[in-house]
Design an enzyme around this catalytic site. Structure first.
Site: not given
Ligand code: F6P
Length: 327
Positions: A15, A76, A107, A130, A132, A134, A176
């Site tokens: 992300g 990803r 991560d 990120t 998050d 985390d 997440r």
């Molecule tokens: O890891 C960052 C994040 O924004 C999370 O908070 C969220 O759950 C996820 O990515 C969403 O991912 P995507 O943009 O692939 O839907």
């Protein structure tokens, strides 16, 4: 004897997060400062597999410090999870004579980097990117500060309409598996309650807070919900509350991906600059399989294993303060 590093590659993965561009700039410019060749790898690990690689110089990263997203783009990559994918990726590094990598991501991205580094004995340093927050081994990850500022700006706006109609609002924020965005933005926006993935019985806690709010005649009723909470999605939570409190008019707002956009905050730009330089200097000092982070304002290198696997406990003190102040 280890080969001296002369050329490095940089990529962003997972992300996107505000501050990634500032980190790319810092890596490229610090690389140029130390007379290294620097290659930008586009579209994360997938771009590495597809040989989407271009050399960058100090000028090619002008005017990106202040921009959200990532100019290197991100992905990803499922293919990079396979041995065959990683083999292709390594062959492309060899084609360009790239000796080391800087990986900017969360991560999942650092896990990929860790495996890759072990398989091919390749020096890699990670930068935590990120929203998050985390990752173990840094007080803040890139993007977290900007994202929480975006969230509180949105909640301030929702509060205007919530207050005007005496409505109860559930605002879902990202995270997440973690409640860092939720907890910090709940405290900063004066929410009545916050629903976190780290809590054991959030529904009962929520009912208790709503009862308290009713008893104290609170007109502001905003509840921040972390998307990763264990109870269910935010619409389901709102339905449970509607059943128990039919007189309260409940609305749901999902903030979604707008939390990932926008110009990075000062904190994220400075952090990205510090970590970008630290990553290059770390590689030149022979460090590898570590993440560069900032703890108590000092650069700290944490092994990939620890950064990925160690859990960061919820800041109970912030939760306690939030409960006191939402009286
Ligand atoms: O890891 C960052 C994040 O924004 C999370 O908070 C969220 O759950 C996820 O990515 C969403 O991912 P995507 O943009 O692939 O839907």
């Amino acid at each position: 004897m280890k080969k001296q590093i002369q050329s490095i590659g940089v990529l962003t993965s997972g992300g996107d997060a505000p501050g990634m561009n500032a980190a790319i700039r810092a890596v490229v410019r610090a690389g140029a400062y130390y007379n290294l060749k620097v290659f930008g790898i586009y579209e994360g690990y997938q771009g590495l597999i597809e040989n989407n690689i271009k050399e960058l110089d100090a000028r090619s990263v002008k005017n990106i410090l202040n921009r959200g997203g990532t100019v290197l783009k991100s992905s990803r990559s499922e293919e990079f999870r396979t041995e065959a994918g990683r083999k292709k990726a390594h062959q492309n590094l060899q084609k360009h004579n790239i000796d080391a990598l800087v990986i900017i991501g969360g991560d999942g991205s650092l896990t990929g980097g860790h495996i890759f580094s072990q398989e091919f004995d390749l020096p890699i340093i990670g930068i935590p990117g990120t929203i998050d927050n985390d990752l173990y081994g840094t007080d803040y990850t890139l993007g977290f500060d900007t994202a929480t500022n975006v969230v509180i700006d949105c909640i301030d706006k929702i509060r205007d309409t919530a207050e005007s109609h005496n409505r109860l609002f559930f605002v879902e924020v990202m995270g997440r598996d973690s409640g860092f965005i939720a907890l910090r933005s709940a405290l900063a926006s004066g929410a009545l309650d916050v629903v976190l993935p780290e809590e054991d019985s959030p529904m009962q806690d929520l009912f208790n807070e709503l009862d308290k709010g009713e008893a104290n005649q609170k007109t502001n009723k905003l509840v921040v919900v972390a998307e990763g909470n264990k109870m269910g999605d935010t619409f389901w939570i709102a339905d449970q509350v509607r059943d128990k409190y039919p007189h309260l008019e409940s609305k749901v707002t999902i903030l979604g991906h707008l939390q990932r956009g926008g110009s990075p905050s000062c904190l994220d730009r400075v952090l990205a600059s510090q970590l970008g330089v630290a990553a290059i200097e770390g590689l030149l000092e022979g460090k590898s399989k570590v993440m560069a982070g900032l703890i108590d304002n000092k650069i700290v290198f944490t092994s990939f294993e620890e950064a990925i696997n160690k859990k960061i406990p919820l800041n109970k003190e912030l939760l306690r303060i939030s409960k006191i102040l939402s009286i």
